[in-house]
Design a protein around this motif. Structure first.
Motif, PDB file in Angstrom:
ATOM      1  N   THR A   1      85.112  84.863  89.053  1.00 19.00           N
ATOM      2  CA  THR A   1      84.844  85.937  88.103  1.00 19.00           C
ATOM      3  C   THR A   1      84.524  85.314  86.748  1.00 19.00           C
ATOM      4  OG1 THR A   1      86.371  87.439  89.233  1.00 19.00           O
ATOM      5  CG2 THR A   1      85.766  87.987  86.978  1.00 19.00           C
ATOM      6  N   GLU A   2      83.432  85.733  86.155  1.00 21.60           N
ATOM      7  CA  GLU A   2      83.058  85.257  84.812  1.00 21.60           C
ATOM      8  C   GLU A   2      83.270  86.379  83.808  1.00 21.60           C
ATOM      9  OE1 GLU A   2      79.323  83.162  82.417  1.00 21.60           O
ATOM     10  OE2 GLU A   2      79.106  83.785  84.512  1.00 21.60           O
ATOM     11  N   GLU A   3      83.827  86.027  82.650  1.00 18.37           N
ATOM     12  CA  GLU A   3      84.122  87.014  81.620  1.00 18.37           C
ATOM     13  C   GLU A   3      83.677  86.483  80.265  1.00 18.37           C
ATOM     14  OE1 GLU A   3      87.734  90.171  80.694  1.00 18.37           O
ATOM     15  OE2 GLU A   3      88.065  88.438  81.981  1.00 18.37           O
ATOM     16  N   ILE A   4      82.945  87.314  79.527  1.00 15.69           N
ATOM     17  CA  ILE A   4      82.446  86.952  78.195  1.00 15.69           C
ATOM     18  C   ILE A   4      82.864  88.051  77.228  1.00 15.69           C
ATOM     19  CG2 ILE A   4      80.412  86.438  76.797  1.00 15.69           C
ATOM     20  CD1 ILE A   4      78.981  85.660  79.379  1.00 15.69           C
ATOM     21  N   ALA A   5      83.361  87.649  76.054  1.00 17.15           N
ATOM     22  CA  ALA A   5      83.805  88.627  75.050  1.00 17.15           C
ATOM     23  C   ALA A   5      83.386  88.158  73.668  1.00 17.15           C
ATOM     24  CB  ALA A   5      85.318  88.810  75.105  1.00 17.15           C
ATOM     25  N   GLY A   6      83.040  89.109  72.810  1.00 16.14           N
ATOM     26  CA  GLY A   6      82.738  88.838  71.409  1.00 16.14           C
ATOM     27  C   GLY A   6      83.541  89.771  70.522  1.00 16.14           C
ATOM     28  N   ARG A   7      84.036  89.267  69.385  1.00 21.11           N
ATOM     29  CA  ARG A   7      84.893  90.062  68.499  1.00 21.11           C
ATOM     30  C   ARG A   7      84.432  89.911  67.049  1.00 21.11           C
ATOM     31  NH1 ARG A   7      88.425  86.924  71.472  1.00 21.11           N
ATOM     32  NH2 ARG A   7      89.323  87.972  73.297  1.00 21.11           N
ATOM     33  N   LEU A   8      84.551  91.004  66.312  1.00 15.84           N
ATOM     34  CA  LEU A   8      84.299  91.020  64.882  1.00 15.84           C
ATOM     35  C   LEU A   8      85.462  91.715  64.191  1.00 15.84           C
ATOM     36  CD1 LEU A   8      80.554  92.166  64.818  1.00 15.84           C
ATOM     37  CD2 LEU A   8      81.401  89.819  64.570  1.00 15.84           C
ATOM     38  N   GLN A   9      85.935  91.163  63.083  1.00 16.14           N
ATOM     39  CA  GLN A   9      86.983  91.830  62.309  1.00 16.14           C
ATOM     40  C   GLN A   9      86.694  91.641  60.830  1.00 16.14           C
ATOM     41  OE1 GLN A   9      90.086  89.245  64.187  1.00 16.14           O
ATOM     42  NE2 GLN A   9      90.883  89.041  62.090  1.00 16.14           N
ATOM     43  N   ASP A  10      87.073  92.660  60.017  1.00 24.52           N
ATOM     44  CA  ASP A  10      86.686  92.656  58.608  1.00 24.52           C
ATOM     45  C   ASP A  10      87.714  92.001  57.695  1.00 24.52           C
ATOM     46  OD1 ASP A  10      88.662  94.554  58.744  1.00 24.52           O
ATOM     47  OD2 ASP A  10      87.520  96.158  57.769  1.00 24.52           O
ATOM     48  N   ASP A  11      88.863  91.606  58.215  1.00 28.70           N
ATOM     49  CA  ASP A  11      89.866  90.915  57.407  1.00 28.70           C
ATOM     50  C   ASP A  11      90.802  90.175  58.346  1.00 28.70           C
ATOM     51  OD1 ASP A  11      91.206  89.993  55.182  1.00 28.70           O
ATOM     52  OD2 ASP A  11      91.492  91.984  54.288  1.00 28.70           O
ATOM     53  N   GLN A  12      91.770  89.428  57.765  1.00 33.76           N
ATOM     54  CA  GLN A  12      92.675  88.617  58.554  1.00 33.76           C
ATOM     55  C   GLN A  12      94.091  88.743  58.014  1.00 33.76           C
ATOM     56  OE1 GLN A  12      91.219  84.540  59.409  1.00 33.76           O
ATOM     57  NE2 GLN A  12      89.430  85.083  58.167  1.00 33.76           N
ATOM     58  N   PRO A  13      95.100  88.487  58.860  1.00 36.40           N
ATOM     59  CA  PRO A  13      96.473  88.455  58.351  1.00 36.40           C
ATOM     60  C   PRO A  13      96.622  87.415  57.254  1.00 36.40           C
ATOM     61  CG  PRO A  13      96.459  88.527  60.746  1.00 36.40           C
ATOM     62  CD  PRO A  13      95.041  88.304  60.317  1.00 36.40           C
ATOM     63  N   ARG A  14      97.405  87.735  56.247  1.00 34.11           N
ATOM     64  CA  ARG A  14      97.629  86.828  55.127  1.00 34.11           C
ATOM     65  C   ARG A  14      98.463  85.615  55.561  1.00 34.11           C
ATOM     66  NH1 ARG A  14      93.928  89.524  54.093  1.00 34.11           N
ATOM     67  NH2 ARG A  14      93.735  91.032  52.390  1.00 34.11           N
ATOM     68  N   PRO A  15      98.176  84.443  54.971  1.00 33.03           N
ATOM     69  CA  PRO A  15      97.443  84.200  53.733  1.00 33.03           C
ATOM     70  C   PRO A  15      95.930  84.079  53.887  1.00 33.03           C
ATOM     71  CG  PRO A  15      98.374  82.151  54.516  1.00 33.03           C
ATOM     72  CD  PRO A  15      98.864  83.216  55.456  1.00 33.03           C
ATOM     73  N   ASP A  16      95.361  84.202  55.098  1.00 36.34           N
ATOM     74  CA  ASP A  16      93.913  84.136  55.276  1.00 36.34           C
ATOM     75  C   ASP A  16      93.265  85.422  54.791  1.00 36.34           C
ATOM     76  OD1 ASP A  16      94.099  81.583  56.468  1.00 36.34           O
ATOM     77  OD2 ASP A  16      94.594  82.499  58.402  1.00 36.34           O
ATOM     78  N   HIS A  17      91.979  85.320  54.465  1.00 36.04           N
ATOM     79  CA  HIS A  17      91.226  86.471  53.987  1.00 36.04           C
ATOM     80  C   HIS A  17      89.831  86.455  54.600  1.00 36.04           C
ATOM     81  CE1 HIS A  17      94.303  86.223  50.809  1.00 36.04           C
ATOM     82  NE2 HIS A  17      94.013  87.469  50.503  1.00 36.04           N
ATOM     83  N   GLY A  18      89.214  87.634  54.637  1.00 38.52           N
ATOM     84  CA  GLY A  18      87.791  87.707  54.896  1.00 38.52           C
ATOM     85  C   GLY A  18      87.391  87.961  56.341  1.00 38.52           C
ATOM     86  N   PHE A  19      86.092  88.124  56.496  1.00 36.23           N
ATOM     87  CA  PHE A  19      85.451  88.436  57.773  1.00 36.23           C
ATOM     88  C   PHE A  19      85.652  87.299  58.772  1.00 36.23           C
ATOM     89  CE2 PHE A  19      81.703  88.064  60.497  1.00 36.23           C
ATOM     90  CZ  PHE A  19      81.616  89.332  61.043  1.00 36.23           C
TER      91      PHE A  19
END
Length: 245
Positions: free
Chosen positions: A215-233
């Motif tokens: 079985t082959e599985e492909i996934a793509g994700r986008l998020q507009d922020d991150q848990p702190r202390p990281d920031h950004g897209f």
């Protein structure tokens, strides 16, 4: 330790009862059998374990020739299941819709680990950071930095929508959207994912393809922020190949 019991009193209805507890360990009294059956937790009679009790209810049926399910889960952190319970909540529903001879599954789900004083007293918090944290077991209900339960840890909420379609070739296409509120300003006991509260929108598209013996599985994700202390897209892609022996 963990124990779970499920029973089905009516067709389509399933009820589950579960209990998870931490006991013994460094600097703790260790009488696991005696403490296992001690359900009270008061100042004059403290419980020397960190335990959680879970009640979940799941019902599935048919309506207008469409299969559906509704479910909820209640996690109690204190000794009484109804009042002064410290309850976190999960509610969800799914429907299987016919589409040109195939099936589209649509799911909506909402989870909150902001513990309510009584079982359904929404907006009336027992106190902030109550879920998964413990005054005596300082690591809380966690193991190696991961929460034993809700992935967003204490004082968090998650709203999710998902559509999953199985095509005529057996390929599964899944589209998901999540809106997460991770921790709150009132949470002084901490959240292991973030150093300060943050709201995040996350979208995911996933394709699962059955192959001969794999079985082959492909996934793509986008998020507009991150848990702190990281920031950004943030964007990510994942690929996996699973072989069946």
């Amino acid at each position: 330790s963990g124990l779970r019991v499920t029973f089905s009193p009516l067709p389509g209805l399933e009820i589950g009862l579960a209990r998870t507890e931490q006991f013994c360990g460094s600097h703790h009294p260790c009488k696991p059998l005696a403490y296992y059956f001690n359900f009270t937790n008061q100042q004059g009679h403290p419980n020397h374990v960190n335990d959680e009790g879970v009640i979940d209810v799941h019902y599935s049926g048919m309506a207008w020739n469409t299969a559906y399910e509704v479910y909820m889960q209640l996690m109690n952190e204190d000794s009484n299941p109804i009042t002064h319970s410290g309850t976190s909540h999960l509610f969800g529903a799914s429907a299987w819709l016919p589409v040109h001879g195939t099936t589209l599954r649509v799911t909506a789900e909402y989870t909150s680990s902001i513990a309510t004083r009584n079982i359904f007293s929404f907006g009336d918090e027992l106190y902030s950071g109550f879920a998964y944290n413990h005054y005596d077991y300082v690591d809380g209900m966690r193991y190696r930095g991961r929460t034993l339960g809700f992935s967003l840890d204490s004082d968090s909420r998650l709203a999710s929508l998902q559509a999953s379609w199985i095509g005529d070739r057996g390929w599964t296409y899944t589209l998901s959207y999540h809106h997460a509120w991770i921790s709150t300003p009132q949470n002084r006991l901490g959240n292991i994912l973030t150093t300060s509260p943050v709201a995040i929108n996350l979208g995911e598209i996933r394709l699962r393809m059955p192959l001969h013996g794999a079985t082959e599985e492909i996934a793509g994700r986008l998020q507009d922020d991150q848990p702190r202390p990281d920031h950004g897209f943030k964007a990510s892609i994942e690929a996996a190949l699973t072989f069946r022996l």
